[in-house]
Design a protein around this motif. Sequence first.
Motif, PDB file in Angstrom:
ATOM      1  N   SER A 213      -6.453 -13.861 -29.717  1.00  0.00           N
ATOM      2  CA  SER A 213      -5.772 -14.987 -30.349  1.00  0.00           C
ATOM      3  C   SER A 213      -5.103 -15.873 -29.300  1.00  0.00           C
ATOM      4  O   SER A 213      -5.107 -17.098 -29.423  1.00  0.00           O
ATOM      5  CB  SER A 213      -4.748 -14.498 -31.372  1.00  0.00           C
ATOM      6  OG  SER A 213      -3.822 -13.618 -30.771  1.00  0.00           O
ATOM      7  N   LEU A 214      -4.557 -15.271 -28.255  1.00  0.00           N
ATOM      8  CA  LEU A 214      -3.946 -16.049 -27.175  1.00  0.00           C
ATOM      9  C   LEU A 214      -5.012 -16.824 -26.402  1.00  0.00           C
ATOM     10  O   LEU A 214      -4.843 -18.000 -26.099  1.00  0.00           O
ATOM     11  CB  LEU A 214      -3.159 -15.139 -26.239  1.00  0.00           C
ATOM     12  CG  LEU A 214      -2.462 -15.815 -25.063  1.00  0.00           C
ATOM     13  CD1 LEU A 214      -1.518 -16.905 -25.552  1.00  0.00           C
ATOM     14  CD2 LEU A 214      -1.716 -14.789 -24.242  1.00  0.00           C
ATOM     15  N   THR A 215      -6.123 -16.165 -26.098  1.00  0.00           N
ATOM     16  CA  THR A 215      -7.218 -16.845 -25.414  1.00  0.00           C
ATOM     17  C   THR A 215      -7.710 -18.029 -26.231  1.00  0.00           C
ATOM     18  O   THR A 215      -7.894 -19.129 -25.707  1.00  0.00           O
ATOM     19  CB  THR A 215      -8.389 -15.872 -25.171  1.00  0.00           C
ATOM     20  OG1 THR A 215      -7.923 -14.763 -24.416  1.00  0.00           O
ATOM     21  CG2 THR A 215      -9.536 -16.547 -24.432  1.00  0.00           C
TER      22      THR A 215
ATOM     23  N   HIS B 214      -6.149 -19.721 -28.488  1.00  0.00           N
ATOM     24  CA  HIS B 214      -5.121 -20.764 -28.523  1.00  0.00           C
ATOM     25  C   HIS B 214      -5.155 -21.595 -27.231  1.00  0.00           C
ATOM     26  O   HIS B 214      -5.100 -22.824 -27.276  1.00  0.00           O
ATOM     27  CB  HIS B 214      -3.739 -20.149 -28.725  1.00  0.00           C
ATOM     28  CG  HIS B 214      -2.628 -21.138 -28.645  1.00  0.00           C
ATOM     29  ND1 HIS B 214      -2.373 -22.040 -29.649  1.00  0.00           N
ATOM     30  CD2 HIS B 214      -1.713 -21.388 -27.673  1.00  0.00           C
ATOM     31  CE1 HIS B 214      -1.350 -22.803 -29.309  1.00  0.00           C
ATOM     32  NE2 HIS B 214      -0.933 -22.421 -28.106  1.00  0.00           N
ATOM     33  N   ILE B 215      -5.259 -20.935 -26.103  1.00  0.00           N
ATOM     34  CA  ILE B 215      -5.293 -21.650 -24.818  1.00  0.00           C
ATOM     35  C   ILE B 215      -6.524 -22.549 -24.751  1.00  0.00           C
ATOM     36  O   ILE B 215      -6.449 -23.706 -24.342  1.00  0.00           O
ATOM     37  CB  ILE B 215      -5.265 -20.660 -23.637  1.00  0.00           C
ATOM     38  CG1 ILE B 215      -3.900 -19.958 -23.575  1.00  0.00           C
ATOM     39  CG2 ILE B 215      -5.575 -21.365 -22.328  1.00  0.00           C
ATOM     40  CD1 ILE B 215      -3.849 -18.807 -22.594  1.00  0.00           C
TER      41      ILE B 215
ATOM     42  N   ARG C 212      -0.240  -6.079 -34.147  1.00  0.00           N
ATOM     43  CA  ARG C 212      -1.169  -6.984 -33.463  1.00  0.00           C
ATOM     44  C   ARG C 212      -2.493  -6.305 -33.163  1.00  0.00           C
ATOM     45  O   ARG C 212      -3.535  -6.951 -33.171  1.00  0.00           O
ATOM     46  CB  ARG C 212      -0.554  -7.532 -32.187  1.00  0.00           C
ATOM     47  CG  ARG C 212       0.547  -8.545 -32.475  1.00  0.00           C
ATOM     48  CD  ARG C 212       1.060  -9.145 -31.213  1.00  0.00           C
ATOM     49  NE  ARG C 212       1.843  -8.146 -30.494  1.00  0.00           N
ATOM     50  CZ  ARG C 212       2.591  -8.398 -29.439  1.00  0.00           C
ATOM     51  NH1 ARG C 212       2.668  -9.608 -28.970  1.00  0.00           N
ATOM     52  NH2 ARG C 212       3.269  -7.450 -28.840  1.00  0.00           N
TER      53      ARG C 212
ATOM     54  N   MET D 253      -5.527  -9.872 -22.231  1.00  0.00           N
ATOM     55  CA  MET D 253      -5.015 -10.980 -23.007  1.00  0.00           C
ATOM     56  C   MET D 253      -5.606 -10.876 -24.408  1.00  0.00           C
ATOM     57  O   MET D 253      -6.793 -10.660 -24.577  1.00  0.00           O
ATOM     58  CB  MET D 253      -5.419 -12.308 -22.366  1.00  0.00           C
ATOM     59  CG  MET D 253      -4.887 -13.515 -23.088  1.00  0.00           C
ATOM     60  SD  MET D 253      -5.433 -15.104 -22.417  1.00  0.00           S
ATOM     61  CE  MET D 253      -4.996 -14.989 -20.720  1.00  0.00           C
TER      62      MET D 253
END
Length: 73
Positions: free
Chosen positions: A4-6, A8-9, A51, A1
């Motif tokens: 940035s996704l982590t 955000h969550i 990314r 993962m």
Amino acid sequence: MANSLTNHIVACTRSPIPFVLKYTPYGALGEVIPYLSRRAIENKSVLGSGRATRERKEAALVIWKKLFGSVGL
């Protein structure tokens, strides 16, 4: 993962118990290379979109802040 996704969550949720987990494979190089190679092939699409560069820069920024604080940025 992606980090940035982590992030955000984590930012969007409030919980007394952490539920975003990451893992790092470890062991003898001969044992982990097949797994890491497979994951690299599965995530190849990330490399073409820029990314990977962003992730690398974000990781470098975190390391810099841990070592030196925000001075020099």
